[in-house]
Write a protein that holds these residues in place. Structure first.
Motif, short mmCIF file in Angstrom:
data_model
loop_
_atom_site.label_atom_id
_atom_site.label_comp_id
_atom_site.label_asym_id
_atom_site.label_seq_id
_atom_site.Cartn_x
_atom_site.Cartn_y
_atom_site.Cartn_z
N ALA A 63 6.17 -9.30 5.89
CA ALA A 63 5.40 -8.46 6.80
C ALA A 63 5.77 -8.75 8.25
O ALA A 63 5.89 -7.83 9.07
N ARG A 64 5.95 -10.03 8.59
CA ARG A 64 6.33 -10.38 9.97
C ARG A 64 7.68 -9.79 10.33
O ARG A 64 7.87 -9.26 11.43
N ARG A 65 8.62 -9.86 9.42
CA ARG A 65 9.96 -9.32 9.70
C ARG A 65 9.93 -7.82 9.86
O ARG A 65 10.62 -7.27 10.73
N ILE A 66 9.13 -7.16 9.04
CA ILE A 66 9.03 -5.70 9.15
C ILE A 66 8.32 -5.32 10.45
O ILE A 66 8.72 -4.37 11.14
N ARG A 67 7.28 -6.07 10.82
CA ARG A 67 6.54 -5.76 12.04
C ARG A 67 7.43 -5.89 13.28
O ARG A 67 7.22 -5.19 14.28
N GLU A 68 8.43 -6.75 13.22
CA GLU A 68 9.35 -6.91 14.34
C GLU A 68 10.13 -5.64 14.63
O GLU A 68 10.54 -5.40 15.77
N ILE A 69 10.35 -4.83 13.60
CA ILE A 69 11.15 -3.62 13.78
C ILE A 69 10.33 -2.34 13.65
O ILE A 69 10.81 -1.25 14.00
N ASP A 70 9.10 -2.45 13.17
CA ASP A 70 8.26 -1.28 12.98
C ASP A 70 6.84 -1.60 13.43
O ASP A 70 6.09 -2.28 12.73
N GLU A 71 6.47 -1.10 14.60
CA GLU A 71 5.15 -1.36 15.17
C GLU A 71 4.07 -0.48 14.56
O GLU A 71 2.88 -0.77 14.70
N ASN A 72 4.47 0.59 13.89
CA ASN A 72 3.50 1.62 13.51
C ASN A 72 3.06 1.60 12.05
O ASN A 72 1.99 2.11 11.74
N VAL A 73 3.87 1.06 11.16
CA VAL A 73 3.54 1.14 9.75
C VAL A 73 2.23 0.42 9.45
O VAL A 73 1.94 -0.64 10.01
N THR A 74 1.43 1.00 8.56
CA THR A 74 0.18 0.40 8.13
C THR A 74 0.46 -0.54 6.96
O THR A 74 1.19 -0.18 6.04
N MET A 75 -0.12 -1.74 7.02
CA MET A 75 0.11 -2.74 5.98
C MET A 75 -1.20 -3.12 5.30
O MET A 75 -2.23 -3.26 5.95
N MET A 76 -1.12 -3.31 3.98
CA MET A 76 -2.26 -3.81 3.21
C MET A 76 -1.74 -4.82 2.20
O MET A 76 -0.73 -4.58 1.54
N PHE A 77 -2.41 -5.96 2.11
CA PHE A 77 -1.97 -7.02 1.22
C PHE A 77 -2.64 -6.96 -0.14
O PHE A 77 -3.78 -6.53 -0.27
N ILE A 78 -1.90 -7.41 -1.14
CA ILE A 78 -2.41 -7.59 -2.50
C ILE A 78 -2.38 -9.09 -2.76
O ILE A 78 -1.31 -9.71 -2.67
N GLN B 94 16.31 -5.13 3.22
CA GLN B 94 17.64 -4.55 3.39
C GLN B 94 17.57 -3.02 3.47
O GLN B 94 18.31 -2.39 4.23
N ASP B 95 16.65 -2.42 2.69
CA ASP B 95 16.57 -0.96 2.62
C ASP B 95 15.66 -0.34 3.67
O ASP B 95 15.74 0.87 3.92
N TYR B 96 14.80 -1.13 4.28
CA TYR B 96 13.72 -0.58 5.09
C TYR B 96 14.25 0.26 6.25
O TYR B 96 15.10 -0.19 7.02
N GLN B 97 13.70 1.49 6.38
CA GLN B 97 14.20 2.45 7.36
C GLN B 97 13.16 2.80 8.44
O GLN B 97 13.36 3.76 9.19
N CYS B 98 12.06 2.07 8.51
CA CYS B 98 11.02 2.32 9.52
C CYS B 98 10.41 3.72 9.38
O CYS B 98 10.03 4.36 10.37
N ASP B 99 10.32 4.22 8.15
CA ASP B 99 9.77 5.56 7.94
C ASP B 99 8.59 5.57 6.97
O ASP B 99 8.17 6.63 6.50
N ALA B 100 8.05 4.40 6.64
CA ALA B 100 6.93 4.33 5.70
C ALA B 100 5.60 4.51 6.44
O ALA B 100 5.47 4.16 7.61
N ASP B 101 4.64 5.08 5.73
CA ASP B 101 3.28 5.18 6.26
C ASP B 101 2.42 3.99 5.85
O ASP B 101 1.54 3.56 6.60
N LEU B 102 2.67 3.48 4.64
CA LEU B 102 1.85 2.39 4.12
C LEU B 102 2.71 1.43 3.32
O LEU B 102 3.50 1.86 2.48
N LEU B 103 2.56 0.14 3.60
CA LEU B 103 3.18 -0.92 2.80
C LEU B 103 2.10 -1.65 2.04
O LEU B 103 1.14 -2.15 2.63
N LEU B 104 2.24 -1.72 0.71
CA LEU B 104 1.38 -2.53 -0.14
C LEU B 104 2.18 -3.77 -0.52
O LEU B 104 3.14 -3.68 -1.28
N LEU B 105 1.79 -4.91 0.01
CA LEU B 105 2.60 -6.11 -0.11
C LEU B 105 1.89 -7.20 -0.89
O LEU B 105 0.79 -7.64 -0.51
N ASP B 106 2.51 -7.65 -1.97
CA ASP B 106 2.02 -8.83 -2.67
C ASP B 106 2.28 -10.04 -1.77
O ASP B 106 3.31 -10.13 -1.11
#
Length: 237
Positions: free
Chosen positions: A70-85, A46-58
């Motif tokens: 992650a899939r939902r965020i990737r649909e709106i933000d092609e550039n953010v770097t993601m790393m899983f926990i 709900q809050d995501y503004q497509c301005d993050a550099d890194l997402l650390l996702l459980d």
């Protein structure tokens, strides 16, 4: 300044990870963080503004799997770097579908996270900058960043630079472009294609999906290509 968003439902684990991030920041003079933490996936979405550099996702969350977030965020933000926990390394393979760059296993140690962050921030800086490519087309000169190019193909003596839904054509050889991009995260999957490892979504048999397009992996290039993919995902570069 890097904006980092943490999604972790366990409060103690979230506090530990935030402490690690502050410690990393303290040990690196040139690194400064803006940190934000969420325990609920829906709040993040709900809050995501497509301005993050890194997402650390459980990965395992009570309201939604981290992979789905992650899939939902990737649909709106092609550039953010993601790393899983995660507790399970198998999710690193599934991470291809959302172009996650890496994963860290629980219980997370500072040494493990720190080494991952070293690589991630090199990639983030590369994504911000990249190499400037001046493409001479019939319409004039187009300036591209190598970080935006999903793959380059050669047809006869024409090169096609693929950037999202666009492609830019100029005369040249793939060997010359490969030399120009030496040291960057590009590798050949065949004699016709030079692939940006950043945009690989999946590898199945003799097919690699790059930016939504299926490309053939040649038999002669297969071993070298798969080694490069494994090194990129594993952070050994």
């Amino acid at each position: 300044m890097y904006k980092i968003i943490l999604l972790e439902d366990e409060q103690k684990q979230a506090e530990l990870l935030l402490d690690y991030l502050r410690r990393y920041e303290g040990e690196h003079e040139a690194v400064h963080f803006e940190l934000r933490s969420y325990q609920r996936t829906l709040d993040l979405l709900q809050d995501y503004q497509c301005d993050a550099d890194l997402l650390l996702l459980d990965i395992q969350l009570p309201d939604m799997l981290g992979m789905e977030a992650a899939r939902r965020i990737r649909e709106i933000d092609e550039n953010v770097t993601m790393m899983f926990i995660t507790n399970l390394a198998q999710y690193a393979i599934e991470g291809y579908s959302v172009r996650a760059v890496d994963y860290v296993l629980k219980p997370v140690t500072y040494a493990a996270l720190s080494s991952k962050l070293d690589r991630v921030f090199r990639m983030v800086e590369h994504g911000r900058n990249g190499i400037a490519l001046c493409i001479r087309t019939k319409q004039g000169v187009v300036r591209l960043s190598s970080s935006d190019v999903t793959y380059i193909e050669v047809v006869n003596h024409d090169l096609y630079y693929h950037v999202g839904d666009e492609r830019y054509r100029q005369w040249g050889t793939l060997a010359a472009v490969e030399k120009q991009l030496e040291g960057e995260d590009f590798v050949r999957c065949s004699s016709c294609y030079l692939v940006n490892l950043k945009y690989i979504q999946s590898v199945r048999g003799d097919t690699v999906t790059v930016g939504g397009t299926d490309l053939t992996i040649s038999r002669t290039r297969r071993k070298e290509f798969l080694r490069a993919v494994a090194q990129y995902k594993g952070g050994s570069r």
